[in-house]
Scaffold this motif. Structure first.
Motif: not given
Length: 652
Positions: A433-434, A576-577, A583-584, A603-605
């Motif tokens: 998913q990531l 991470e989730v 971010i979403g 960058v944030m991811l």
């Protein structure tokens, strides 16, 4: 140079041109090729035998024989090859065509274990398997004229006439035949049948009968057509297309000197008359030029015609044009068994090109909701965009009223097929998913900031993200995309197009769009990936809220992880989730100015240390309350979901 001198000079020049044209009228035209290639290098001895075979083609065709075949090498390194020319073609043109085919096949099939290439008047083929005397009807290809038959019974009549010609050919123990056929009291038709020289009469009949059985699939609606396979071919036309000889229909035409002398005189007369006509035409041209300078020509040509030409030209460029006959062969004439699905653009088919490349073929439906403008848009944009997270457009076809786009085939279908099917969604572990989220983000960053064009997709959604064999995401469907001028922050449109649940509120309500519109759609997509629920589908559940608003409520209550499917809790990394949910929510904020750019998202991811700003409440999601909203693709093969983009027209 005066007009009179121009006429004299051009008349002399064009006299020479007519002489040259009479020789070059039979210049061979490449039609189609098939290569059975290998990724591994061919053995030195086999490659040497292939090269020697091509040299043999070149030298042996100089003898003027109509059909030849030979074998070079022994055992595993043996290569079997043959060449044929159309029976009515003179020896010198046969040699010219064979030489052209040799050069072409060397370039197109450098690692071919077996190969076949067709020109309009010749064919060469080779293989590591002995095919001599055997009927080979695949691959086959066809061409058709533009005029359609008036009556559906015409195809049966045409086939009967061609079968009659075939019988006359085999009864005379010939390998080819041509004939003028009586169609009606006032009309003629012309036919040609031919088999490869290594076939006997029975094999020739079997091959041609196989092609006759295919005519209704490929050519039954057209007045003129040709259908060709490695071992035989047929052509049916309402115009005389073959060379008339003393014994038309014979495999060994014998020239008649007296007739040749008469033909020579006729040719001289034709050339003289042509020169006179050319001179007259040039005089008219001079008058034409003067009139044009005076503004008397072209001033009333409709703009629509000029625009139409420009539209067609705009489809040109770096994108290869794939012949319709190749697409017919690759999709089995758009058979139902090849169909992958149906979208707003039209039906989509799976196919295989002659070199083994698997493709997805999007065929513009006559009553398509997407239409010609979106077809053009897709061609113009995606042909200029290259990125590992964008689907690759291999070519297009604009032929016989067909408008077709050919893409690389994505064996793992579209993202929505996996997300919104509970069993399939269970197979998407957190690592995958990531990876999908990161891939989509990089693709959008390229569109917005790094591509030659600054592009806003305008229809990013789960069904427009395809997955390759390794589950890498590729953004597709650029029919609604728009180029964004450098320096502009946003623009406005009166025609709002997109899909409910993914449209940014400023775009859906007043038609204002920018790169931040795509950012909003990306934010929706992140949350759908994490929760495995469609934004609109979630609205229909007991929550009576969009997925965005419900996620915001859970975020405020510190309960974001509660709604994640239990099976994923075994594989995910909590931090991470939470970062992805964060971010979403940043991406779907109501004010477009508050949303991050895609470069910031990337960058944030990728950072574990960056401090993210607190999100503001999301916009009210524009969703459609309908029982159809939650449906997914009806076919497990479907690369494109049965989802039609919604068009909202804002008030003027």
């Amino acid at each position: 140079m005066t007009c009179t001198r121009l006429v004299s000079f051009m008349a002399l020049f064009l006299l020479l041109f007519v002489l040259i044209t009479s020789i070059s009228a039979q210049t061979p035209i490449y039609m189609y090729n098939f290569c059975n290639s290998t990724q591994k290098s061919l053995s030195t001895s086999y490659q040497s035998n292939v090269n020697n075979l091509l040299l043999w083609f070149n030298s042996d065709s100089a003898t003027g024989k109509e059909s030849n075949h030979t074998t070079l090498g022994n055992n595993d390194d043996a290569v079997y090859g043959s060449y044929d020319c159309r029976g009515d073609i003179a020896d010198q043109f046969c040699r010219f065509c064979i030489n052209s085919a040799i050069n072409e096949i060397s370039q197109r099939c450098p690692n071919g274990v077996s190969a076949v290439i067709w020109y309009d008047i010749c064919i060469i083929r080779y293989s590591n398997q002995n095919y001599f005397g055997k009927v080979v009807v695949t691959p086959s290809w066809n061409i058709t004229g533009s005029n359609s038959v008036k009556d559906s019974t015409e195809i049966g009549k045409a086939v009967d006439l061609m079968r009659s010609l075939m019988r006359k050919m085999t009864e005379a123990n010939q390998s080819w035949a041509t004939s003028e056929l009586n169609w009606s009291d006032t009309e003629k038709r012309y036919g040609l049948v031919q088999c490869s020289g290594d076939l006997n009469n029975d094999g020739c009949t079997e091959c041609l009968e196989t092609l006759f059985d295919k005519i209704h699939l490929c050519c039954g609606t057209k007045v003129t057509w040709a259908l060709v396979a490695p071992s035989c071919g047929i052509r049916f036309d309402d115009q005389l297309f073959y060379q008339l000889t003393e014994n038309t229909g014979s495999s060994s035409p014998v020239p008649n000197p007296a007739k040749n002398e008469g033909a020579s005189k006729s040719k001289t007369l034709i050339i003289t008359l042509s020169s006179v006509l050319v001179a007259v035409a040039l005089v008219c041209f001079c008058v034409f030029v003067r009139l044009r300078k005076g503004g008397l020509i072209f001033k009333n040509i409709p703009n629509a015609i000029h625009d139409h030409v420009q539209r067609d030209d705009s489809l040109d460029g770096d994108l290869p044009i794939i012949p319709l006959t190749v697409i017919h062969q690759s999709t089995n004439y758009f058979s139902e068994s090849s169909k992958l699905g149906e979208g707003g653009f039209g039906p989509v088919y799976k196919g295989t090109l002659p070199d083994g490349t698997e493709i997805a073929v999007k065929r513009l439906a006559e009553a398509s909701n997407q239409g010609l403008e979106e077809f053009k848009n897709e061609v113009i944009f995606i042909a200029k965009l290259q990125h590992r997270n964008l689907v690759k457009l291999l070519g297009c076809c604009i032929e016989e009223n067909e408008k077709i786009l050919v893409y690389e085939y994505m064996p793992n279908s579209s993202l929505d097929f996996h997300l919104f099917n509970e069993e399939k969604h269970k197979q998407l572990d957190w690592k995958l998913q990531l990876s999908i989220v990161n891939g989509i983000a990089r693709g959008l960053q390229y569109l917005h900031e790094d591509s030659r064009l600054r592009v806003i997709h305008r229809d990013l959604k789960a069904s427009n993200v395809l997955l390759d064999s390794e589950m890498n995401p590729k953004i597709s469907d650029f029919g609604l995309a728009r180029k964004f001028e450098s320096g502009r922050i946003e623009t406005k449109t009166k025609r709002v197009v997109g899909t409910y649940g993914y449209m940014a509120p400023e775009y859906a309500m007043v038609g204002v769009f920018s790169v931040k519109s795509d950012v909003y759609s990306f934010g929706v997509l992140i949350l759908e990936i994490i929760y495995g629920k469609r934004n609109g589908e979630f609205f229909l559940s007991d929550h009576r809220q969009s997925l965005l608003l419900h996620t915001w409520r859970l975020w405020c209550e510190g309960k974001c992880l509660e709604k994640i499917h239990p099976i994923h809790k075994e594989s995910y990394i909590e931090s991470e989730v939470m970062k992805c949910i964060h971010i979403g929510l940043l991406c779907v904020q109501e004010d477009a100015a508050d949303r991050p750019t895609m470069s910031t998202v990337v960058v944030m991811l990728g950072s574990d240390t960056i401090t993210l700003p607190n999100p503001k409440p999301p916009a009210f999601s524009v969703t459609r309350v309908s029982d159809e909203e939650g449906t997914t693709s009806k076919s497990s093969k479907d690369n494109y979901v049965n989802e039609v983009p919604i068009t909202i027209v804002s008030p003027r």
